[in-house]
Scaffold this motif. Structure first.
Motif, PDB file in Angstrom:
ATOM      1  N   ILE A 162       0.839  -1.198   0.000  1.00  0.00           N
ATOM      2  CA  ILE A 162       0.000   0.000   0.000  1.00  0.00           C
ATOM      3  C   ILE A 162       0.879   1.256   0.000  1.00  0.00           C
ATOM      4  O   ILE A 162       1.868   1.320   0.727  1.00  0.00           O
TER       5      ILE A 162
ATOM      6  N   CYS B 149       0.977   1.213  -7.835  1.00  0.00           N
ATOM      7  CA  CYS B 149       0.674  -0.221  -7.952  1.00  0.00           C
ATOM      8  C   CYS B 149       1.442  -0.945  -6.855  1.00  0.00           C
ATOM      9  O   CYS B 149       2.450  -0.444  -6.360  1.00  0.00           O
ATOM     10  N   ALA B 150       0.990  -2.111  -6.544  1.00  0.00           N
ATOM     11  CA  ALA B 150       1.809  -2.988  -5.700  1.00  0.00           C
ATOM     12  C   ALA B 150       2.832  -3.683  -6.598  1.00  0.00           C
ATOM     13  O   ALA B 150       2.618  -3.836  -7.803  1.00  0.00           O
TER      14      ALA B 150
ATOM     15  N   LEU C 224      -2.362  -8.179   2.330  1.00  0.00           N
ATOM     16  CA  LEU C 224      -3.177  -7.225   1.569  1.00  0.00           C
ATOM     17  C   LEU C 224      -2.201  -6.330   0.805  1.00  0.00           C
ATOM     18  O   LEU C 224      -1.342  -5.686   1.415  1.00  0.00           O
ATOM     19  N   ILE C 225      -2.321  -6.275  -0.504  1.00  0.00           N
ATOM     20  CA  ILE C 225      -1.301  -5.572  -1.294  1.00  0.00           C
ATOM     21  C   ILE C 225      -1.768  -4.193  -1.768  1.00  0.00           C
ATOM     22  O   ILE C 225      -0.981  -3.402  -2.254  1.00  0.00           O
ATOM     23  N   GLY C 226      -3.072  -3.895  -1.642  1.00  0.00           N
ATOM     24  CA  GLY C 226      -3.571  -2.592  -2.090  1.00  0.00           C
ATOM     25  C   GLY C 226      -5.042  -2.682  -2.386  1.00  0.00           C
ATOM     26  O   GLY C 226      -5.691  -3.686  -2.061  1.00  0.00           O
ATOM     27  N   GLY C 227      -5.576  -1.616  -2.987  1.00  0.00           N
ATOM     28  CA  GLY C 227      -7.003  -1.637  -3.275  1.00  0.00           C
ATOM     29  C   GLY C 227      -7.496  -0.290  -3.710  1.00  0.00           C
ATOM     30  O   GLY C 227      -6.728   0.548  -4.192  1.00  0.00           O
ATOM     31  N   ASP C 228      -8.799  -0.064  -3.522  1.00  0.00           N
ATOM     32  CA  ASP C 228      -9.385   1.221  -3.879  1.00  0.00           C
ATOM     33  C   ASP C 228     -10.592   1.452  -2.977  1.00  0.00           C
ATOM     34  O   ASP C 228     -11.164   0.502  -2.424  1.00  0.00           O
TER      35      ASP C 228
ATOM     36  N   SER D 164      -6.189  -8.147  -3.035  1.00  0.00           N
ATOM     37  CA  SER D 164      -6.455  -6.709  -3.075  1.00  0.00           C
ATOM     38  C   SER D 164      -7.912  -6.486  -2.692  1.00  0.00           C
ATOM     39  O   SER D 164      -8.744  -7.400  -2.798  1.00  0.00           O
TER      40      SER D 164
END
Ligand code: ADP
Ligand code: MG
Length: 342
Positions: free
Chosen positions: A27, A31-32, A120-124, A86
């Motif tokens: 995060i 991008c991851a 958890l690598i990222g998201g929106d 994600s």
């Protein structure tokens, strides 16, 4: 109340502190950056308020848990290990959930993620019409267990949580019906059925053992009910009531005493046929698979919650205790059919 996206993401990050060797950049960037296996399993599932859960009887922790659990279940269904996910978050426009409520969702999700060591690598994040979570999970499997690999004479099995009092079939549906009818009072009356609906356990550990046994040929997770999912497992492109011919048939054998006592009790209370509930009930997230008949004994000894429920036949008919499956069950759940769930 949510008032700043940046503050929200910072708060969210605190719930997912763990580093992971495959996560080179998580995060915080555009991008991851992750290390990716040569062959990747990828799956996405939506988890939406009043479609998949109700805020009236799900705790925020259970919402977070189940949103991730149903995704991890798909990795288990391929005999895989989860490597990362994600997270898309839709926050309801109409009312503002408290920060404590969001913390609960994140805590429930983070607890499950850390149990299976999935970063958890990222998201929106966005506002939207309801509370909703969309998760994409990926993983790997040394021997991906695909649907549609079976021959007449193979055994059909299910694999549910360890130590359950009966087959897991129909348990989550019973929990759902009890919660809809009795609300939170059903937590005490039907503790295992309501837990199956509110907090399903992804069967990742069992999936690894199943994948390591060469006798196991096909695997899937039961999300739409046995009557709908069994033809998919056996290789029909879509279920027979949707107009496709089966490539193989099945002869299932299930006695009433094999079913979970809470399924029996709730069915009797509602005047429903418990076998029909077991065949129709969706969202059990247990594993459904096919193995060579010679592998059954070893699997029953080595895999907790393993139970053989019948065999593959050449007849291109699905039967349970000699009777045609659809005559019990009708179609299972379908989001695009107007009245999918009877
Ligand atoms: P962008 O505008 O480039 O899409 P964002 O402002 O949406 O970036 O997100 C900033 C960082 O926060 C990104 O690394 C993104 O992956 C992460 N992030 C945003 N929302 C979430 C979420 N729901 N879960 C995890 N990480 C998130
Ligand atoms: Mg973004």
């Amino acid at each position: 109340m949510l008032d700043s996206e940046f503050a929200f993401i910072t708060r969210l990050e605190r719930h997912f502190p763990h580093k992971h060797p495959l996560l080179l950049r998580g995060i915080g960037d555009d991008c991851a950056l992750v290390t990716w296996p040569e062959k990747v399993l990828i799956s996405t599932d939506l988890f939406l308020e009043d479609v998949h859960f109700r805020r009236s009887y799900f705790s925020p922790e259970q919402i977070g848990h189940k949103a991730l659990a149903v995704n991890l279940s798909d990795i288990a269904a391929m005999g895989g290990t989860a490597l990362g996910f994600s997270l898309g978050i839709m926050a309801p426009r109409s009312d503002s959930l408290s920060l404590e409520y969001w913390d609960g969702i994140m805590a429930g999700m983070a607890r499950l993620a850390s149990r299976f060591n999935v970063p958890l690598i990222g998201g929106d994040c966005s506002r939207g019409p309801c509370l909703g979570l969309s998760i994409t999970v990926w993983g790997e499997s040394e021997r991906p267990l695909l649907r549609g690999q079976c021959s007449p004479g193979d055994a059909i099995f299910v694999c549910g949580p360890e130590g359950a009092a009966g087959l897991p079939l129909g348990l989550a549906r019973s929990g759902f019906l009890a919660l809809e009818e009795l609300g939170l009072a059903s937590l005490e009356i039907y503790p295992q059925a309501t837990a199956a609906h509110l907090q399903p356990e992804p069967m990742l550990a069992a999936a690894t053992v199943l994948a390591s046994n060469a006798g196991v040929r096909s695997l899937m997770d039961l999300s739409d009910g046995l009557a709908t999912d069994l033809p998919r497992l056996l290789g029909a492109e879509i279920a027979p009531h949707e107009g496709k011919r089966l490539t193989h048939g099945a002869a299932l054998r299930m006695a009433l005493e094999d079913l979970h006592p809470e399924v029996l009790e709730l069915s009797s209370r509602l005047g429903r046929d418990p076998l029909r509930e077991a065949l129709l009930g969706g969202e059990d997230y247990c594993l459904l698979g096919v193995c060579e008949s010679g592998a059954v004994e070893k699997l029953a000894d080595n895999v907790p919650g393993f139970a053989c429920i019948g065999e593959v036949t050449a007849e291109q008919e699905l039967r349970c205790n000699g009777q045609e499956l659809l005559s019990y069950a009708g179609p299972g759940f379908d989001h695009f059919r107007e009245r999918g769930q009877a």
